[in-house]
Design a protein around this motif. Structure first.
Motif, PDB file in Angstrom:
ATOM      1  N   MET A   1      93.149 -81.584  29.274  1.00  0.00           N
ATOM      2  CA  MET A   1      92.998 -81.239  30.698  1.00  0.00           C
ATOM      3  C   MET A   1      94.339 -80.683  31.165  1.00  0.00           C
ATOM      4  SD  MET A   1      91.254 -82.994  33.846  1.00  0.00           S
ATOM      5  CE  MET A   1      92.151 -82.978  35.349  1.00  0.00           C
ATOM      6  N   LEU A   2      94.594 -79.720  31.632  1.00  0.00           N
ATOM      7  CA  LEU A   2      96.057 -79.224  32.170  1.00  0.00           C
ATOM      8  C   LEU A   2      96.577 -80.358  33.387  1.00  0.00           C
ATOM      9  CD1 LEU A   2      95.467 -75.422  32.051  1.00  0.00           C
ATOM     10  CD2 LEU A   2      96.667 -76.881  30.438  1.00  0.00           C
ATOM     11  N   GLU A   3      97.784 -80.516  33.496  1.00  0.00           N
ATOM     12  CA  GLU A   3      98.279 -81.148  34.530  1.00  0.00           C
ATOM     13  C   GLU A   3      98.928 -80.247  35.320  1.00  0.00           C
ATOM     14  OE1 GLU A   3     100.670 -84.556  33.515  1.00  0.00           O
ATOM     15  OE2 GLU A   3      99.666 -84.841  31.520  1.00  0.00           O
ATOM     16  N   LYS A   4      98.945 -80.637  36.653  1.00  0.00           N
ATOM     17  CA  LYS A   4      99.520 -79.862  37.552  1.00  0.00           C
ATOM     18  C   LYS A   4     101.110 -79.722  37.517  1.00  0.00           C
ATOM     19  CE  LYS A   4      99.625 -78.867  42.640  1.00  0.00           C
ATOM     20  NZ  LYS A   4      99.029 -79.309  44.042  1.00  0.00           N
ATOM     21  N   ARG A   5     101.743 -78.752  37.655  1.00  0.00           N
ATOM     22  CA  ARG A   5     103.116 -78.451  37.451  1.00  0.00           C
ATOM     23  C   ARG A   5     103.800 -79.344  38.671  1.00  0.00           C
ATOM     24  NH1 ARG A   5     106.096 -73.606  34.939  1.00  0.00           N
ATOM     25  NH2 ARG A   5     107.747 -74.836  34.053  1.00  0.00           N
ATOM     26  N   VAL A   6     104.852 -79.818  38.544  1.00  0.00           N
ATOM     27  CA  VAL A   6     105.729 -80.440  39.593  1.00  0.00           C
ATOM     28  C   VAL A   6     106.938 -79.911  39.617  1.00  0.00           C
ATOM     29  CG1 VAL A   6     106.493 -82.394  40.638  1.00  0.00           C
ATOM     30  CG2 VAL A   6     104.427 -82.716  39.426  1.00  0.00           C
ATOM     31  N   TYR A   7     107.373 -79.265  40.721  1.00  0.00           N
ATOM     32  CA  TYR A   7     108.507 -78.397  41.056  1.00  0.00           C
ATOM     33  C   TYR A   7     109.458 -79.355  41.587  1.00  0.00           C
ATOM     34  CZ  TYR A   7     106.047 -74.420  39.637  1.00  0.00           C
ATOM     35  OH  TYR A   7     105.289 -73.330  39.075  1.00  0.00           O
ATOM     36  N   LYS A   8     110.564 -79.337  41.263  1.00  0.00           N
ATOM     37  CA  LYS A   8     111.730 -79.979  41.954  1.00  0.00           C
ATOM     38  C   LYS A   8     112.032 -79.318  43.395  1.00  0.00           C
ATOM     39  CE  LYS A   8     114.327 -81.065  37.764  1.00  0.00           C
ATOM     40  NZ  LYS A   8     115.474 -81.245  37.017  1.00  0.00           N
ATOM     41  N   LYS A   9     112.422 -79.932  44.120  1.00  0.00           N
ATOM     42  CA  LYS A   9     112.950 -79.454  45.679  1.00  0.00           C
ATOM     43  C   LYS A   9     114.291 -79.751  45.750  1.00  0.00           C
ATOM     44  CE  LYS A   9     108.088 -79.657  47.606  1.00  0.00           C
ATOM     45  NZ  LYS A   9     107.307 -80.344  48.451  1.00  0.00           N
ATOM     46  N   TYR A  10     115.235 -78.675  46.284  1.00  0.00           N
ATOM     47  CA  TYR A  10     116.436 -78.831  46.701  1.00  0.00           C
ATOM     48  C   TYR A  10     116.676 -78.923  48.025  1.00  0.00           C
ATOM     49  CZ  TYR A  10     116.791 -78.283  41.464  1.00  0.00           C
ATOM     50  OH  TYR A  10     116.496 -78.532  40.209  1.00  0.00           O
ATOM     51  N   THR A  11     117.639 -79.736  48.577  1.00  0.00           N
ATOM     52  CA  THR A  11     118.049 -79.586  49.877  1.00  0.00           C
ATOM     53  C   THR A  11     118.701 -78.346  50.186  1.00  0.00           C
ATOM     54  OG1 THR A  11     119.918 -80.685  49.628  1.00  0.00           O
ATOM     55  CG2 THR A  11     118.072 -82.128  50.119  1.00  0.00           C
ATOM     56  N   LYS A  12     118.821 -77.897  51.542  1.00  0.00           N
ATOM     57  CA  LYS A  12     119.472 -76.687  51.824  1.00  0.00           C
ATOM     58  C   LYS A  12     121.023 -76.995  51.825  1.00  0.00           C
ATOM     59  CE  LYS A  12     120.202 -73.786  56.144  1.00  0.00           C
ATOM     60  NZ  LYS A  12     119.966 -73.434  57.438  1.00  0.00           N
ATOM     61  N   GLU A  13     121.343 -77.952  51.882  1.00  0.00           N
ATOM     62  CA  GLU A  13     123.076 -78.313  51.847  1.00  0.00           C
ATOM     63  C   GLU A  13     123.190 -78.071  50.175  1.00  0.00           C
ATOM     64  OE1 GLU A  13     120.799 -80.442  53.494  1.00  0.00           O
ATOM     65  OE2 GLU A  13     121.790 -79.788  55.309  1.00  0.00           O
ATOM     66  N   PHE A  14     122.365 -78.814  49.398  1.00  0.00           N
ATOM     67  CA  PHE A  14     122.372 -78.481  47.954  1.00  0.00           C
ATOM     68  C   PHE A  14     122.696 -77.035  47.504  1.00  0.00           C
ATOM     69  CE2 PHE A  14     120.921 -77.841  43.569  1.00  0.00           C
ATOM     70  CZ  PHE A  14     121.927 -78.606  42.846  1.00  0.00           C
ATOM     71  N   LYS A  15     121.631 -76.161  47.978  1.00  0.00           N
ATOM     72  CA  LYS A  15     121.421 -74.897  47.693  1.00  0.00           C
ATOM     73  C   LYS A  15     122.903 -74.282  48.300  1.00  0.00           C
ATOM     74  CE  LYS A  15     116.466 -74.850  48.001  1.00  0.00           C
ATOM     75  NZ  LYS A  15     115.359 -74.402  48.863  1.00  0.00           N
ATOM     76  N   GLU A  16     123.202 -74.600  49.491  1.00  0.00           N
ATOM     77  CA  GLU A  16     124.586 -73.789  50.006  1.00  0.00           C
ATOM     78  C   GLU A  16     125.746 -74.045  48.969  1.00  0.00           C
ATOM     79  OE1 GLU A  16     124.323 -75.092  53.974  1.00  0.00           O
ATOM     80  OE2 GLU A  16     122.980 -73.809  54.643  1.00  0.00           O
ATOM     81  N   GLU A  17     125.908 -75.215  48.772  1.00  0.00           N
ATOM     82  CA  GLU A  17     127.024 -75.854  47.904  1.00  0.00           C
ATOM     83  C   GLU A  17     127.076 -75.039  46.564  1.00  0.00           C
ATOM     84  OE1 GLU A  17     127.192 -80.088  47.958  1.00  0.00           O
ATOM     85  OE2 GLU A  17     127.377 -79.888  50.305  1.00  0.00           O
ATOM     86  N   SER A  18     125.903 -75.013  46.135  1.00  0.00           N
ATOM     87  CA  SER A  18     125.700 -74.463  44.576  1.00  0.00           C
ATOM     88  C   SER A  18     125.943 -72.929  44.616  1.00  0.00           C
ATOM     89  CB  SER A  18     124.398 -74.593  44.264  1.00  0.00           C
ATOM     90  OG  SER A  18     123.205 -74.061  44.653  1.00  0.00           O
ATOM     91  N   VAL A  19     125.607 -72.243  45.765  1.00  0.00           N
ATOM     92  CA  VAL A  19     125.943 -70.863  46.069  1.00  0.00           C
ATOM     93  C   VAL A  19     127.521 -70.569  46.081  1.00  0.00           C
ATOM     94  CG1 VAL A  19     125.527 -68.773  47.085  1.00  0.00           C
ATOM     95  CG2 VAL A  19     123.577 -70.079  46.607  1.00  0.00           C
ATOM     96  N   ALA A  20     128.003 -71.718  46.731  1.00  0.00           N
ATOM     97  CA  ALA A  20     129.458 -71.728  47.366  1.00  0.00           C
ATOM     98  C   ALA A  20     130.343 -71.756  46.119  1.00  0.00           C
ATOM     99  CB  ALA A  20     129.728 -72.753  48.263  1.00  0.00           C
TER     100      ALA A  20
END
Length: 58
Positions: free
Chosen positions: A1-20
């Motif tokens: 049986m296939l398991e449902k994929r779990v995606y990581k969720k990143y905070t807005k701050e993490f995304k902004e800092e990574s792009v910075a």
């Protein structure tokens, strides 16, 4: 049986800092992604979103 994929969720701050890292500190996308343990594609999408959301100056 296939398991449902779990995606990581990143905070807005993490995304902004990574792009910075790429925009302000001149890291390459692969360097920044590797140092943050995220995929290059995730960081490139964040950079693309940042470029599209900047106000246009006339």
């Amino acid at each position: 049986m296939l398991e449902k994929r779990v995606y990581k969720k990143y905070t807005k701050e993490f995304k902004e800092e990574s792009v910075a890292l790429v925009i302000e500190q001149s890291y390459s996308v692969p360097e920044a992604a590797k140092s943050l343990s995220i995929s290059d594609n995730l960081l490139m999408a964040g950079r693309r979103n940042w470029k599209n959301s900047k106000p246009v100056r006339h």
